[in-house]
Design a protein around this motif. Structure first.
Motif, PDB file in Angstrom:
ATOM      1  N   ALA A  69      33.259  41.929  35.906  1.00  0.00           N
ATOM      2  CA  ALA A  69      33.666  41.708  34.513  1.00  0.00           C
ATOM      3  C   ALA A  69      35.189  41.776  34.465  1.00  0.00           C
ATOM      4  N   ILE A  70      35.818  40.684  34.133  1.00  0.00           N
ATOM      5  CA  ILE A  70      37.285  40.650  34.062  1.00  0.00           C
ATOM      6  C   ILE A  70      37.776  41.359  32.815  1.00  0.00           C
ATOM      7  N   GLU A  71      36.979  41.310  31.769  1.00  0.00           N
ATOM      8  CA  GLU A  71      37.350  41.957  30.504  1.00  0.00           C
ATOM      9  C   GLU A  71      36.131  42.682  29.936  1.00  0.00           C
ATOM     10  N   LEU A 112      34.447  38.988  48.307  1.00  0.00           N
ATOM     11  CA  LEU A 112      34.984  39.870  47.281  1.00  0.00           C
ATOM     12  C   LEU A 112      36.022  39.143  46.428  1.00  0.00           C
ATOM     13  N   ARG A 113      36.856  38.330  47.060  1.00  0.00           N
ATOM     14  CA  ARG A 113      37.855  37.566  46.320  1.00  0.00           C
ATOM     15  C   ARG A 113      37.187  36.618  45.334  1.00  0.00           C
ATOM     16  N   SER A 114      36.093  35.990  45.771  1.00  0.00           N
ATOM     17  CA  SER A 114      35.360  35.086  44.891  1.00  0.00           C
ATOM     18  C   SER A 114      34.764  35.828  43.696  1.00  0.00           C
ATOM     19  N   LEU A 115      34.214  37.004  43.958  1.00  0.00           N
ATOM     20  CA  LEU A 115      33.626  37.802  42.884  1.00  0.00           C
ATOM     21  C   LEU A 115      34.674  38.211  41.860  1.00  0.00           C
ATOM     22  N   LEU A 116      35.821  38.673  42.342  1.00  0.00           N
ATOM     23  CA  LEU A 116      36.842  39.205  41.443  1.00  0.00           C
ATOM     24  C   LEU A 116      37.520  38.127  40.604  1.00  0.00           C
ATOM     25  N   SER A 117      37.406  36.862  41.031  1.00  0.00           N
ATOM     26  CA  SER A 117      38.032  35.774  40.279  1.00  0.00           C
ATOM     27  C   SER A 117      37.110  35.196  39.220  1.00  0.00           C
ATOM     28  N   SER A 118      35.869  35.654  39.177  1.00  0.00           N
ATOM     29  CA  SER A 118      34.881  35.097  38.241  1.00  0.00           C
ATOM     30  C   SER A 118      34.464  36.152  37.226  1.00  0.00           C
ATOM     31  N   HIS A 119      34.210  35.708  36.005  1.00  0.00           N
ATOM     32  CA  HIS A 119      33.777  36.610  34.933  1.00  0.00           C
ATOM     33  C   HIS A 119      32.279  36.467  34.719  1.00  0.00           C
TER      34      HIS A 119
END
Length: 296
Positions: A69-71, A112-119
């Motif tokens: 969740a980015i936000e 992990l990079r892919s996960l962190l870039s997606s909401h």
């Protein structure tokens, strides 16, 4: 971190806010119906296993997913009376992961990079027997002092996160990896036997049997059974039985308004005073205070 082993008592929806960060949710047994914003995720362990999982003794249809969740987002769980779930979830902040990357001077793994870039992108993950054993240890931790229990839980959560973020492997690689890195010291078949024993210990009939009786029922040596159970769940059979009894007594005091004498008998104590001592040592409050809190 949130972990529970409970049956829903009513129908409804539990709502709240989902904190930003990387979320890991693992269902060991039962059903979960969750929503993060507009993203709905339904998990169930009531599913047939593949021939590969059965032939290699995989212990259950445990289900899990990772989601970032980015936000902040709304969160809800649909509750159905009689529905059972044994599960755990925890969240790791992006800041902690970024700090870890900087401290290690290493590139962020691709997954992990892919996960962190997606909401709110949910990535399913099939837990290995080792991951399931770690999850069971988190759901049912030993009765350590608070600071020691915090250390115990954090170590297993980080280990579980590493399992979840490891690069996907083919089925043969998975089996090879279990044999090489399974710190429980159990084969998948051995863990499956311990899962059967745990299910039996959760019932009332287990309280009437000696350790030798249980071992005969499992077709095992008592010492081997003790050692394997501790490897799988991080606790002894005796401590597991005591913890289960105290948890039943706690629920009876808070929800069913049982007297302290009745709760003591339910937990297997003939002396209410000894029960009160054990109860306070485990939960940090007296049975009387727990009884009052349940009546509010």
């Amino acid at each position: 971190m949130h972990a529970d082993d409970a049956t829903d008592e009513f129908d409804g929806t539990a709502s709240g806010r989902c904190a930003p960060g990387l979320h890991l949710v693992l269902l060991l047994e039962g059903n979960l119906d969750l929503s993060y914003g507009n993203r709905r995720v339904v998990l169930t362990t009531a599913c047939p296993r593949s021939a590969h999982e059965i032939s290699h003794g995989w212990p259950s249809c445990a289900q899990a997913f990772l989601m970032n969740a980015i936000e902040p987002e709304t969160f809800s769980r649909r509750i159905h009376r009689g529905n059972y779930a044994r599960r755990l979830s925890f969240v790791i902040s992006d800041q902690w992961l970024q700090h870890l990357q900087e401290a290690s001077c290493a590139a962020m793994p691709a997954r992990l990079r892919s996960l962190l870039s997606s909401h709110l992108l949910a990535q399913p993950w099939q837990p290995t027997p080792r991951a399931i054993a770690l999850a069971e240890q988190i759901v049912r931790p030993p009765a350590y002092e608070p600071i020691l229990q915090a250390i115990y839980l954090e170590s297993r959560m980080l280990d579980l996160l590493a399992e979840a973020l490891a690069p996907p492997r083919g089925s043969q690689s998975i089996i090879h990896n279990i044999a090489q890195t399974n710190t429980t010291g159990l084969s998948p078949r051995g863990y499956c036997r311990m899962a059967e024993l745990r299910a039996f210990l959760s019932g009332a009939a287990a309280n009437q049997l000696s350790l030798e009786d249980m071992a005969r029922q499992m077709g095992m040596n008592a010492n081997t059974m003790q050692r394997q159970f501790r490897s799988a769940y991080g606790t002894t059979i005796f401590d597991f039985l005591r913890e289960s009894a105290l948890q039943r007594a706690r629920l009876a005091l808070e929800r069913d308004a049982l007297s302290i004498k009745q709760a003591a008998a339910l937990a297997g104590y003939t002396s209410p005073a000894n029960f009160a001592t054990a109860y306070k040592r485990r939960f940090g409050v007296t049975p009387k205070l727990a009884q009052r809190s349940g009546q509010r």
